[in-house]
Scaffold this active site. Structure first.
Site, PDB file in Angstrom:
ATOM      1  N   GLU A  25       0.802  -1.237   0.000  1.00 45.06           N
ATOM      2  CA  GLU A  25       0.000   0.000   0.000  1.00 45.06           C
ATOM      3  C   GLU A  25       0.837   1.292   0.000  1.00 45.06           C
ATOM      4  O   GLU A  25       0.512   2.221   0.738  1.00 45.06           O
ATOM      5  CB  GLU A  25      -0.928   0.013   1.225  1.00 45.06           C
ATOM      6  CG  GLU A  25      -1.906  -1.129   1.239  1.00 45.06           C
ATOM      7  CD  GLU A  25      -2.695  -1.217   2.539  1.00 45.06           C
ATOM      8  OE1 GLU A  25      -3.872  -1.532   2.475  1.00 45.06           O
ATOM      9  OE2 GLU A  25      -2.119  -0.973   3.622  1.00 45.06           O
TER      10      GLU A  25
HETATM   11  C1  TNX Z   1      -4.190  -3.890   4.803  1.00 44.21           C
HETATM   12  S1  TNX Z   1      -2.567  -6.301   4.671  1.00 44.21           S
HETATM   13  C2  TNX Z   1      -2.915  -3.685   5.264  1.00 44.21           C
HETATM   14  C3  TNX Z   1      -2.686  -3.252   6.654  1.00 44.21           C
HETATM   15  C4  TNX Z   1      -3.981  -3.077   7.388  1.00 44.21           C
HETATM   16  C5  TNX Z   1      -4.914  -4.196   7.005  1.00 44.21           C
HETATM   17  C6  TNX Z   1      -6.186  -4.189   7.761  1.00 44.21           C
HETATM   18  C7  TNX Z   1      -1.507  -5.285   4.336  1.00 44.21           C
HETATM   19  C8  TNX Z   1      -0.264  -5.776   3.772  1.00 44.21           C
HETATM   20  N1  TNX Z   1      -1.791  -4.007   4.562  1.00 44.21           N
HETATM   21  O1  TNX Z   1      -1.948  -2.064   6.675  1.00 44.21           O
HETATM   22  O2  TNX Z   1      -3.726  -3.088   8.735  1.00 44.21           O
HETATM   23  O3  TNX Z   1      -5.205  -4.078   5.646  1.00 44.21           O
HETATM   24  O4  TNX Z   1      -6.907  -5.354   7.524  1.00 44.21           O
END
Ligand code: TNX
Length: 526
Positions: free
Chosen positions: A339
Protein backbone atom coordinates in the site's frame (compact mmCIF):
# COMPACT_ATOMS: atom_id res chain seq x y z
CA UNK A 1 -27.07 -74.49 47.44
CA UNK A 2 -24.23 -72.05 47.42
CA UNK A 3 -22.67 -73.60 44.36
CA UNK A 4 -23.88 -71.93 41.24
CA UNK A 5 -23.95 -74.02 38.20
CA UNK A 6 -22.29 -72.24 35.26
CA UNK A 7 -25.21 -73.18 33.07
CA UNK A 8 -27.56 -71.09 35.12
CA UNK A 9 -25.68 -67.82 34.76
CA UNK A 10 -27.46 -65.44 32.49
CA UNK A 11 -24.79 -63.69 30.37
CA UNK A 12 -26.88 -60.52 30.28
CA UNK A 13 -26.87 -60.28 34.07
CA UNK A 14 -23.09 -60.80 34.17
CA UNK A 15 -22.63 -58.03 31.63
CA UNK A 16 -24.98 -55.66 33.46
CA UNK A 17 -23.22 -56.42 36.76
CA UNK A 18 -19.86 -55.66 35.23
CA UNK A 19 -21.10 -52.37 33.92
CA UNK A 20 -22.24 -51.34 37.39
CA UNK A 21 -18.90 -52.29 38.91
CA UNK A 22 -17.04 -50.51 36.15
CA UNK A 23 -19.22 -47.50 36.66
CA UNK A 24 -18.31 -47.29 40.34
CA UNK A 25 -14.63 -47.87 39.66
CA UNK A 26 -14.77 -45.46 36.73
CA UNK A 27 -12.98 -48.09 34.68
CA UNK A 28 -15.27 -47.60 31.72
CA UNK A 29 -13.96 -44.04 31.44
CA UNK A 30 -10.38 -45.14 30.90
CA UNK A 31 -9.41 -43.84 27.49
CA UNK A 32 -8.55 -46.75 25.24
CA UNK A 33 -9.17 -45.43 21.73
CA UNK A 34 -6.35 -43.23 20.54
CA UNK A 35 -8.14 -42.49 17.28
CA UNK A 36 -10.90 -40.76 19.28
CA UNK A 37 -8.49 -38.19 20.75
CA UNK A 38 -9.06 -34.62 19.54
CA UNK A 39 -5.63 -33.63 18.28
CA UNK A 40 -5.13 -30.34 16.41
CA UNK A 41 -3.42 -30.24 13.97
CA UNK A 42 -4.64 -33.68 12.93
CA UNK A 43 -1.70 -36.09 12.84
CA UNK A 44 -0.73 -37.85 9.63
CA UNK A 45 -1.45 -41.28 11.13
CA UNK A 46 -2.90 -42.65 14.35
CA UNK A 47 -3.17 -46.36 15.16
CA UNK A 48 -4.98 -47.38 18.35
CA UNK A 49 -4.07 -50.49 20.32
CA UNK A 50 -6.93 -50.41 22.82
CA UNK A 51 -5.23 -50.10 26.21
CA UNK A 52 -4.43 -47.32 28.66
CA UNK A 53 -1.19 -45.76 29.89
CA UNK A 54 -1.21 -44.11 33.32
CA UNK A 55 0.98 -41.29 34.47
CA UNK A 56 1.57 -41.55 38.20
CA UNK A 57 3.77 -40.78 41.19
CA UNK A 58 6.45 -43.20 40.05
CA UNK A 59 6.60 -41.88 36.48
CA UNK A 60 9.82 -40.27 35.31
CA UNK A 61 10.79 -38.45 32.14
CA UNK A 62 13.62 -40.61 30.90
CA UNK A 63 16.30 -39.52 28.42
CA UNK A 64 19.43 -41.34 27.22
CA UNK A 65 22.63 -40.41 28.97
CA UNK A 66 24.44 -37.61 27.14
CA UNK A 67 21.40 -36.38 25.23
CA UNK A 68 21.30 -32.78 26.41
CA UNK A 69 18.74 -31.79 23.78
CA UNK A 70 16.32 -34.50 24.85
CA UNK A 71 16.86 -33.42 28.46
CA UNK A 72 15.89 -29.83 27.57
CA UNK A 73 12.72 -31.11 25.87
CA UNK A 74 12.09 -33.27 28.95
CA UNK A 75 12.35 -30.30 31.27
CA UNK A 76 9.92 -28.34 29.09
CA UNK A 77 7.50 -31.28 29.38
CA UNK A 78 7.97 -31.52 33.15
CA UNK A 79 7.27 -27.79 33.51
CA UNK A 80 4.06 -28.21 31.50
CA UNK A 81 2.75 -31.26 33.37
CA UNK A 82 3.76 -30.56 36.95
CA UNK A 83 1.55 -27.57 37.84
CA UNK A 84 -1.72 -29.37 37.06
CA UNK A 85 -0.80 -32.97 37.89
CA UNK A 86 1.19 -32.16 41.00
CA UNK A 87 3.18 -35.33 40.22
CA UNK A 88 6.56 -33.63 40.48
CA UNK A 89 7.88 -35.39 37.38
CA UNK A 90 11.63 -35.07 36.94
CA UNK A 91 13.98 -35.68 34.06
CA UNK A 92 16.15 -38.74 34.59
CA UNK A 93 19.12 -39.34 32.37
CA UNK A 94 20.54 -42.84 32.30
CA UNK A 95 21.95 -45.86 30.56
CA UNK A 96 19.42 -48.47 31.64
CA UNK A 97 15.84 -49.09 30.70
CA UNK A 98 13.01 -46.71 31.51
CA UNK A 99 10.62 -48.05 34.12
CA UNK A 100 6.90 -48.77 34.05
CA UNK A 101 4.85 -45.58 33.60
CA UNK A 102 7.81 -43.56 32.35
CA UNK A 103 7.96 -41.18 29.43
CA UNK A 104 10.98 -41.75 27.17
CA UNK A 105 12.24 -38.97 24.89
CA UNK A 106 14.76 -40.07 22.32
CA UNK A 107 16.57 -38.52 19.34
CA UNK A 108 17.23 -41.23 16.81
CA UNK A 109 18.00 -39.32 13.61
CA UNK A 110 17.14 -42.32 11.45
CA UNK A 111 13.63 -41.83 10.14
CA UNK A 112 14.01 -39.63 7.04
CA UNK A 113 10.28 -39.34 6.33
CA UNK A 114 9.85 -37.47 9.63
CA UNK A 115 12.19 -34.66 8.52
CA UNK A 116 13.24 -31.95 10.97
CA UNK A 117 9.88 -31.50 12.68
CA UNK A 118 8.23 -34.92 12.63
CA UNK A 119 7.95 -37.36 15.51
CA UNK A 120 6.66 -40.79 16.47
CA UNK A 121 4.67 -41.11 19.68
CA UNK A 122 4.31 -44.71 20.78
CA UNK A 123 2.21 -45.53 23.80
CA UNK A 124 1.89 -48.94 25.48
CA UNK A 125 0.42 -49.60 28.90
CA UNK A 126 4.01 -49.62 30.24
CA UNK A 127 5.75 -46.78 28.42
CA UNK A 128 5.14 -43.58 26.50
CA UNK A 129 7.91 -43.00 24.00
CA UNK A 130 8.52 -40.01 21.72
CA UNK A 131 11.21 -40.33 19.09
CA UNK A 132 12.35 -37.77 16.52
CA UNK A 133 15.29 -36.89 14.31
CA UNK A 134 15.62 -33.41 15.74
CA UNK A 135 14.67 -31.62 18.99
CA UNK A 136 11.88 -29.76 17.17
CA UNK A 137 10.24 -33.15 16.55
CA UNK A 138 10.42 -34.03 20.25
CA UNK A 139 8.87 -30.65 21.00
CA UNK A 140 5.95 -31.35 18.64
CA UNK A 141 5.52 -34.85 20.05
CA UNK A 142 5.22 -33.19 23.45
CA UNK A 143 2.47 -30.86 22.15
CA UNK A 144 0.56 -33.92 20.94
CA UNK A 145 1.07 -35.63 24.30
CA UNK A 146 -0.51 -32.62 26.06
CA UNK A 147 -3.59 -33.03 23.86
CA UNK A 148 -3.86 -36.75 24.66
CA UNK A 149 -4.32 -35.84 28.32
CA UNK A 150 -7.56 -34.35 29.71
CA UNK A 151 -8.04 -30.60 29.12
CA UNK A 152 -7.43 -29.86 32.82
CA UNK A 153 -3.75 -30.67 32.19
CA UNK A 154 -3.54 -27.04 30.99
CA UNK A 155 -4.62 -25.57 34.33
CA UNK A 156 -2.08 -23.73 36.45
CA UNK A 157 -3.23 -25.21 39.77
CA UNK A 158 -3.21 -28.85 40.87
CA UNK A 159 -6.15 -30.85 39.49
CA UNK A 160 -7.43 -34.30 40.31
CA UNK A 161 -6.23 -37.20 38.20
CA UNK A 162 -6.30 -39.78 36.82
CA UNK A 163 -3.83 -38.88 34.07
CA UNK A 164 -4.49 -41.51 31.48
CA UNK A 165 -3.67 -41.80 27.81
CA UNK A 166 -4.98 -44.29 25.23
CA UNK A 167 -2.33 -46.58 23.76
CA UNK A 168 -1.29 -46.67 20.12
CA UNK A 169 1.12 -45.13 17.67
CA UNK A 170 1.14 -41.65 16.12
CA UNK A 171 3.43 -40.87 13.19
CA UNK A 172 3.37 -37.25 12.30
CA UNK A 173 5.12 -34.56 10.25
CA UNK A 174 4.04 -31.28 8.63
CA UNK A 175 3.13 -30.40 5.04
CA UNK A 176 4.67 -26.91 5.20
CA UNK A 177 7.84 -25.78 6.93
CA UNK A 178 6.45 -22.24 7.45
CA UNK A 179 3.38 -22.08 9.70
CA UNK A 180 3.04 -18.54 10.86
CA UNK A 181 1.07 -15.79 12.51
CA UNK A 182 1.69 -12.08 12.13
CA UNK A 183 1.16 -9.82 15.10
CA UNK A 184 0.82 -6.10 14.41
CA UNK A 185 2.41 -4.41 17.42
CA UNK A 186 2.49 -1.05 15.61
CA UNK A 187 -1.18 0.00 15.50
CA UNK A 188 -1.51 -1.00 19.14
CA UNK A 189 1.54 -1.95 21.12
CA UNK A 190 1.70 -5.34 22.86
CA UNK A 191 4.38 -5.79 25.53
CA UNK A 192 6.89 -8.59 26.05
CA UNK A 193 4.67 -10.63 28.38
CA UNK A 194 1.73 -10.59 25.96
CA UNK A 195 3.97 -11.76 23.16
CA UNK A 196 5.50 -14.52 25.26
CA UNK A 197 2.05 -15.77 26.25
CA UNK A 198 1.08 -15.77 22.62
CA UNK A 199 4.21 -17.68 21.58
CA UNK A 200 3.19 -20.42 24.02
CA UNK A 201 -0.31 -20.50 22.57
CA UNK A 202 0.81 -20.75 18.95
CA UNK A 203 3.53 -23.29 19.70
CA UNK A 204 0.93 -25.52 21.37
CA UNK A 205 -0.62 -25.82 17.92
CA UNK A 206 2.76 -26.50 16.29
CA UNK A 207 3.04 -23.12 14.60
CA UNK A 208 6.65 -22.08 14.07
CA UNK A 209 6.91 -18.50 12.76
CA UNK A 210 5.94 -15.26 14.46
CA UNK A 211 6.17 -12.30 12.11
CA UNK A 212 6.24 -9.06 14.10
CA UNK A 213 4.98 -5.98 12.24
CA UNK A 214 7.27 -3.58 14.10
CA UNK A 215 6.59 -0.29 12.36
CA UNK A 216 3.72 1.51 10.70
CA UNK A 217 2.24 4.99 10.41
CA UNK A 218 1.04 4.90 14.01
CA UNK A 219 4.17 3.68 15.74
CA UNK A 220 7.78 2.50 15.64
CA UNK A 221 8.24 -0.36 18.12
CA UNK A 222 11.88 -1.41 18.12
CA UNK A 223 14.86 0.44 19.56
CA UNK A 224 17.39 1.34 16.84
CA UNK A 225 20.52 2.63 18.53
CA UNK A 226 21.80 4.58 15.51
CA UNK A 227 18.41 6.34 15.09
CA UNK A 228 17.16 6.55 18.69
CA UNK A 229 14.20 8.85 18.07
CA UNK A 230 12.45 6.21 15.95
CA UNK A 231 11.42 4.44 19.14
CA UNK A 232 11.69 7.30 21.66
CA UNK A 233 9.52 9.65 19.63
CA UNK A 234 7.95 7.45 16.94
CA UNK A 235 6.91 4.89 19.55
CA UNK A 236 5.13 7.38 21.82
CA UNK A 237 1.57 6.70 20.75
CA UNK A 238 -0.77 4.31 18.92
CA UNK A 239 -4.22 4.09 17.32
CA UNK A 240 -6.67 6.06 19.44
CA UNK A 241 -3.90 8.12 21.07
CA UNK A 242 -2.86 5.65 23.78
CA UNK A 243 0.66 5.66 25.12
CA UNK A 244 2.18 3.16 22.66
CA UNK A 245 5.59 1.76 23.54
CA UNK A 246 8.52 -0.09 22.04
CA UNK A 247 10.85 -3.02 22.69
CA UNK A 248 14.37 -2.20 23.79
CA UNK A 249 16.91 -4.33 21.97
CA UNK A 250 17.39 -6.28 25.16
CA UNK A 251 13.66 -7.02 25.38
CA UNK A 252 13.54 -7.92 21.72
CA UNK A 253 16.37 -10.42 22.18
CA UNK A 254 14.48 -11.85 25.12
CA UNK A 255 11.46 -12.44 22.86
CA UNK A 256 13.65 -14.01 20.17
CA UNK A 257 15.22 -16.35 22.69
CA UNK A 258 11.91 -17.31 24.30
CA UNK A 259 10.58 -18.07 20.82
CA UNK A 260 13.64 -20.13 19.89
CA UNK A 261 13.14 -22.29 22.95
CA UNK A 262 9.70 -23.10 21.52
CA UNK A 263 10.92 -23.61 17.94
CA UNK A 264 9.33 -20.36 16.83
CA UNK A 265 11.32 -18.10 14.49
CA UNK A 266 10.75 -14.37 14.83
CA UNK A 267 10.60 -12.46 11.54
CA UNK A 268 10.90 -8.70 12.07
CA UNK A 269 9.11 -6.40 9.64
CA UNK A 270 9.91 -2.78 8.96
CA UNK A 271 7.18 -1.64 6.59
CA UNK A 272 8.58 0.57 3.79
CA UNK A 273 8.42 2.81 1.78
CA UNK A 274 4.77 3.46 2.71
CA UNK A 275 3.35 2.97 6.23
CA UNK A 276 6.23 5.10 7.50
CA UNK A 277 4.60 8.10 9.17
CA UNK A 278 6.09 7.28 12.59
CA UNK A 279 9.63 7.27 11.13
CA UNK A 280 8.96 10.41 9.09
CA UNK A 281 7.62 12.14 12.20
CA UNK A 282 10.78 11.21 14.12
CA UNK A 283 13.40 12.44 11.61
CA UNK A 284 12.78 15.49 9.37
CA UNK A 285 15.64 14.47 7.06
CA UNK A 286 13.69 11.41 5.94
CA UNK A 287 11.03 13.68 4.40
CA UNK A 288 11.17 15.05 0.89
CA UNK A 289 10.68 18.65 2.00
CA UNK A 290 12.83 18.15 5.13
CA UNK A 291 9.84 18.71 7.40
CA UNK A 292 8.28 16.12 9.69
CA UNK A 293 4.56 15.36 9.84
CA UNK A 294 2.76 14.98 13.18
CA UNK A 295 2.44 11.59 14.83
CA UNK A 296 -0.67 9.77 13.59
CA UNK A 297 -3.28 7.89 15.63
CA UNK A 298 -6.01 7.17 13.05
CA UNK A 299 -6.46 4.04 10.92
CA UNK A 300 -6.18 5.28 7.35
CA UNK A 301 -3.58 3.60 5.16
CA UNK A 302 -1.51 4.61 2.15
CA UNK A 303 -0.67 8.29 2.82
CA UNK A 304 3.02 8.19 3.75
CA UNK A 305 6.23 7.43 1.88
CA UNK A 306 9.96 7.56 2.37
CA UNK A 307 11.85 9.68 -0.16
CA UNK A 308 13.05 6.85 -2.38
CA UNK A 309 15.51 9.03 -4.31
CA UNK A 310 17.38 10.32 -1.28
CA UNK A 311 20.63 8.70 -0.09
CA UNK A 312 19.69 9.54 3.51
CA UNK A 313 16.82 7.09 3.11
CA UNK A 314 19.22 4.29 2.17
CA UNK A 315 21.60 5.14 5.01
CA UNK A 316 18.58 4.89 7.31
CA UNK A 317 17.44 1.55 5.84
CA UNK A 318 20.97 0.16 6.00
CA UNK A 319 21.37 1.12 9.68
CA UNK A 320 17.98 -0.25 10.64
CA UNK A 321 18.44 -3.53 8.76
CA UNK A 322 21.96 -3.97 10.17
CA UNK A 323 20.75 -3.61 13.74
CA UNK A 324 17.75 -5.86 13.13
CA UNK A 325 19.81 -8.51 11.36
CA UNK A 326 22.21 -8.65 14.29
CA UNK A 327 19.29 -9.59 16.57
CA UNK A 328 17.71 -12.02 14.11
CA UNK A 329 18.81 -15.65 14.04
CA UNK A 330 16.08 -16.44 11.48
CA UNK A 331 16.78 -16.20 7.76
CA UNK A 332 14.28 -13.47 6.83
CA UNK A 333 13.85 -9.73 7.25
CA UNK A 334 10.41 -8.51 6.12
CA UNK A 335 10.53 -5.18 4.25
CA UNK A 336 6.78 -4.57 4.02
CA UNK A 337 6.17 -2.91 0.67
CA UNK A 338 2.35 -2.85 0.82
CA UNK A 339 0.00 0.00 0.00
CA UNK A 340 2.64 2.58 -0.95
CA UNK A 341 -0.10 4.55 -2.62
CA UNK A 342 1.74 7.89 -2.69
CA UNK A 343 5.03 6.46 -4.00
CA UNK A 344 5.36 6.71 -7.81
CA UNK A 345 5.58 3.32 -9.49
CA UNK A 346 9.15 3.68 -10.75
CA UNK A 347 10.28 5.11 -7.38
CA UNK A 348 8.70 2.11 -5.67
CA UNK A 349 10.47 -0.38 -7.92
CA UNK A 350 13.78 1.44 -7.51
CA UNK A 351 13.34 1.34 -3.72
CA UNK A 352 12.45 -2.34 -3.49
CA UNK A 353 15.40 -3.27 -5.70
CA UNK A 354 17.86 -1.34 -3.54
CA UNK A 355 16.42 -2.51 -0.24
CA UNK A 356 16.64 -6.15 -1.31
CA UNK A 357 20.39 -5.61 -1.84
CA UNK A 358 20.72 -4.05 1.60
CA UNK A 359 18.98 -6.99 3.30
CA UNK A 360 21.13 -9.48 1.39
CA UNK A 361 24.28 -7.54 2.30
CA UNK A 362 23.43 -8.18 5.95
CA UNK A 363 23.16 -11.91 5.35
CA UNK A 364 19.37 -12.20 5.29
CA UNK A 365 16.67 -13.11 2.79
CA UNK A 366 13.83 -10.78 1.87
CA UNK A 367 10.15 -11.24 2.60
CA UNK A 368 7.67 -8.64 1.40
CA UNK A 369 3.95 -8.12 0.73
CA UNK A 370 2.81 -9.11 -2.76
CA UNK A 371 3.36 -5.66 -4.32
CA UNK A 372 7.14 -6.24 -4.17
CA UNK A 373 6.73 -8.60 -7.15
CA UNK A 374 6.45 -5.43 -9.28
CA UNK A 375 10.21 -5.03 -8.73
CA UNK A 376 12.97 -7.36 -9.92
CA UNK A 377 13.10 -10.04 -7.28
CA UNK A 378 16.41 -11.38 -6.06
CA UNK A 379 16.92 -15.13 -5.77
CA UNK A 380 15.39 -16.31 -2.44
CA UNK A 381 13.08 -13.32 -2.03
CA UNK A 382 9.67 -14.53 -0.88
CA UNK A 383 6.39 -12.84 -1.82
CA UNK A 384 3.62 -12.77 0.76
CA UNK A 385 0.32 -13.05 -1.07
CA UNK A 386 -2.35 -11.01 0.73
CA UNK A 387 -4.42 -9.05 -1.79
CA UNK A 388 -3.62 -9.45 -5.47
CA UNK A 389 -3.06 -12.94 -6.81
CA UNK A 390 -1.72 -11.27 -9.98
CA UNK A 391 1.19 -9.87 -7.97
CA UNK A 392 1.94 -13.23 -6.39
CA UNK A 393 1.84 -14.89 -9.82
CA UNK A 394 4.31 -12.27 -11.08
CA UNK A 395 6.55 -13.36 -8.23
CA UNK A 396 6.24 -17.03 -9.20
CA UNK A 397 7.06 -16.13 -12.80
CA UNK A 398 10.27 -14.58 -11.51
CA UNK A 399 11.09 -17.79 -9.68
CA UNK A 400 10.09 -16.57 -6.22
CA UNK A 401 8.28 -18.68 -3.67
CA UNK A 402 5.08 -17.53 -2.06
CA UNK A 403 3.83 -17.25 1.51
CA UNK A 404 0.05 -17.65 1.52
CA UNK A 405 -1.95 -15.06 3.51
CA UNK A 406 -5.02 -14.43 1.34
CA UNK A 407 -7.00 -11.73 3.16
CA UNK A 408 -10.37 -13.33 2.37
CA UNK A 409 -9.46 -16.53 4.22
CA UNK A 410 -6.47 -15.85 6.44
CA UNK A 411 -6.91 -12.37 7.90
CA UNK A 412 -7.36 -12.70 11.63
CA UNK A 413 -8.48 -9.09 11.87
CA UNK A 414 -11.59 -9.74 9.76
CA UNK A 415 -14.79 -9.92 11.81
CA UNK A 416 -16.47 -13.32 12.18
CA UNK A 417 -19.82 -11.83 11.22
CA UNK A 418 -21.59 -8.48 11.37
CA UNK A 419 -22.07 -8.82 15.14
CA UNK A 420 -18.35 -9.23 15.93
CA UNK A 421 -17.22 -6.77 18.57
CA UNK A 422 -13.72 -6.31 17.12
CA UNK A 423 -12.27 -6.45 13.66
CA UNK A 424 -12.65 -4.94 10.21
CA UNK A 425 -14.56 -6.32 7.23
CA UNK A 426 -12.97 -4.97 4.06
CA UNK A 427 -12.06 -8.50 2.93
CA UNK A 428 -15.37 -9.96 4.14
CA UNK A 429 -16.42 -11.91 7.23
CA UNK A 430 -14.38 -14.95 8.18
CA UNK A 431 -16.25 -17.40 10.42
CA UNK A 432 -14.35 -20.34 11.92
CA UNK A 433 -15.40 -22.62 9.04
CA UNK A 434 -14.44 -20.14 6.28
CA UNK A 435 -11.03 -19.67 7.85
CA UNK A 436 -10.50 -23.45 7.86
CA UNK A 437 -11.99 -24.54 4.56
CA UNK A 438 -9.41 -23.65 1.94
CA UNK A 439 -6.27 -25.16 0.55
CA UNK A 440 -3.20 -22.96 -0.04
CA UNK A 441 -2.06 -25.14 -2.95
CA UNK A 442 -5.27 -24.93 -4.96
CA UNK A 443 -6.46 -21.38 -4.29
CA UNK A 444 -4.69 -19.72 -7.23
CA UNK A 445 -4.27 -22.01 -10.26
CA UNK A 446 -0.82 -20.63 -11.12
CA UNK A 447 0.47 -21.13 -7.57
CA UNK A 448 1.05 -24.78 -6.76
CA UNK A 449 2.42 -26.64 -3.73
CA UNK A 450 6.04 -26.41 -4.99
CA UNK A 451 5.78 -22.61 -5.14
CA UNK A 452 4.51 -22.28 -1.57
CA UNK A 453 6.69 -22.03 1.53
CA UNK A 454 3.69 -22.09 3.83
CA UNK A 455 0.86 -20.16 5.37
CA UNK A 456 0.64 -17.13 7.62
CA UNK A 457 -2.42 -15.59 9.24
CA UNK A 458 -1.96 -11.89 10.09
CA UNK A 459 -3.63 -10.14 13.01
CA UNK A 460 -3.71 -6.42 12.22
CA UNK A 461 -4.40 -4.50 15.38
CA UNK A 462 -6.32 -1.36 14.49
CA UNK A 463 -9.33 -2.59 16.51
CA UNK A 464 -7.67 -4.61 19.28
CA UNK A 465 -5.61 -3.09 22.04
CA UNK A 466 -5.00 -5.75 24.68
CA UNK A 467 -4.51 -9.47 25.16
CA UNK A 468 -8.18 -10.42 25.58
CA UNK A 469 -9.28 -8.44 22.55
CA UNK A 470 -6.54 -9.96 20.42
CA UNK A 471 -7.41 -13.47 21.63
CA UNK A 472 -11.04 -12.95 20.62
CA UNK A 473 -9.91 -12.55 17.00
CA UNK A 474 -7.10 -15.11 17.15
CA UNK A 475 -9.15 -17.96 18.62
CA UNK A 476 -10.71 -20.25 17.55
CA UNK A 477 -9.38 -19.50 14.06
CA UNK A 478 -5.69 -20.02 14.92
CA UNK A 479 -5.95 -23.81 15.44
CA UNK A 480 -7.54 -24.02 11.99
CA UNK A 481 -4.64 -22.18 10.35
CA UNK A 482 -2.25 -24.40 12.27
CA UNK A 483 -3.98 -27.45 10.80
CA UNK A 484 -3.90 -26.03 7.26
CA UNK A 485 -0.15 -25.61 7.64
CA UNK A 486 0.49 -29.05 9.12
CA UNK A 487 -2.05 -31.60 7.88
CA UNK A 488 -2.33 -32.81 4.25
CA UNK A 489 -5.37 -31.15 2.67
CA UNK A 490 -6.95 -34.48 1.63
CA UNK A 491 -7.12 -35.43 5.33
CA UNK A 492 -9.02 -32.29 6.29
CA UNK A 493 -12.76 -31.56 6.37
CA UNK A 494 -14.66 -28.99 8.39
CA UNK A 495 -17.32 -31.50 9.49
CA UNK A 496 -14.75 -33.74 11.11
CA UNK A 497 -12.54 -30.89 12.33
CA UNK A 498 -15.34 -29.00 14.08
CA UNK A 499 -15.87 -31.85 16.57
CA UNK A 500 -12.19 -31.78 17.49
CA UNK A 501 -12.30 -27.98 17.73
CA UNK A 502 -15.31 -28.24 20.05
CA UNK A 503 -13.21 -30.42 22.35
CA UNK A 504 -10.55 -27.73 22.34
CA UNK A 505 -13.03 -25.27 23.84
CA UNK A 506 -12.30 -26.79 27.27
CA UNK A 507 -8.58 -26.79 26.50
CA UNK A 508 -8.55 -23.13 25.45
CA UNK A 509 -10.53 -22.28 28.59
CA UNK A 510 -8.02 -24.13 30.74
CA UNK A 511 -5.23 -22.21 28.99
CA UNK A 512 -7.00 -18.98 29.88
CA UNK A 513 -7.68 -18.01 26.26
CA UNK A 514 -10.55 -15.60 25.59
CA UNK A 515 -11.86 -17.29 22.46
CA UNK A 516 -14.90 -16.42 20.36
CA UNK A 517 -17.66 -19.00 20.85
CA UNK A 518 -18.44 -19.43 17.18
CA UNK A 519 -22.05 -20.60 16.69
CA UNK A 520 -20.78 -22.91 13.95
CA UNK A 521 -19.15 -25.11 16.59
CA UNK A 522 -21.11 -27.21 19.05
CA UNK A 523 -19.04 -26.26 22.11
CA UNK A 524 -21.35 -27.69 24.78
CA UNK A 525 -22.11 -30.98 23.19
CA UNK A 526 -18.69 -32.44 23.68
C1 TNX B 1 -4.19 -3.89 4.80
S1 TNX B 1 -2.57 -6.30 4.67
C2 TNX B 1 -2.92 -3.68 5.26
C3 TNX B 1 -2.69 -3.25 6.65
C4 TNX B 1 -3.98 -3.08 7.39
C5 TNX B 1 -4.91 -4.20 7.00
C6 TNX B 1 -6.19 -4.19 7.76
C7 TNX B 1 -1.51 -5.28 4.34
C8 TNX B 1 -0.26 -5.78 3.77
N1 TNX B 1 -1.79 -4.01 4.56
O1 TNX B 1 -1.95 -2.06 6.67
O2 TNX B 1 -3.73 -3.09 8.74
O3 TNX B 1 -5.21 -4.08 5.65
O4 TNX B 1 -6.91 -5.35 7.52
Amino acid sequence: MNQISMKKINPFIVLAGCMVICGIAACSSEPTDMTAASIIPKPVSVTATGETFKLGRSSDIFVREGSGEAAVAGQFLADKLNPSTGLGLTVVSGKGKPGRGDILLELTGEDTELGEEGYVLEVTSRLLKITANKPAGLFYGIQTLRQLLPARIEMKEVQEGPWEIPTGVIRDFPVYGYRGIMRDVARHFFGVEDIKTFIDQMAAYKMNVLHLHLSDDQGWRIEIKSWPDLALYGGKTEVGGGEGGFYTQEQYREIVEYAQERYVTIIPEIDMPGHTNAALASYPELNKGGKSPELYTGIKVGFSTLDTRSETTYKFVDDVVRELASMTPGEYIHIGGDESLVTKDDDYVYFVNRVQDIVISHGKKVLGWDEIALATLKPNTVVQYWARSGNAVKGVQQGARVLMSPAKYAYLDMKYDSASIYGLNWAGYIEADNGYSWDPASLVPEITAENIIGIEAPLWSETVSDREEAEYLLFPRLPGYAEIGWTPSDMRSWDEYKARLADHGKRMEAMGINFYKSPRVNWDNR
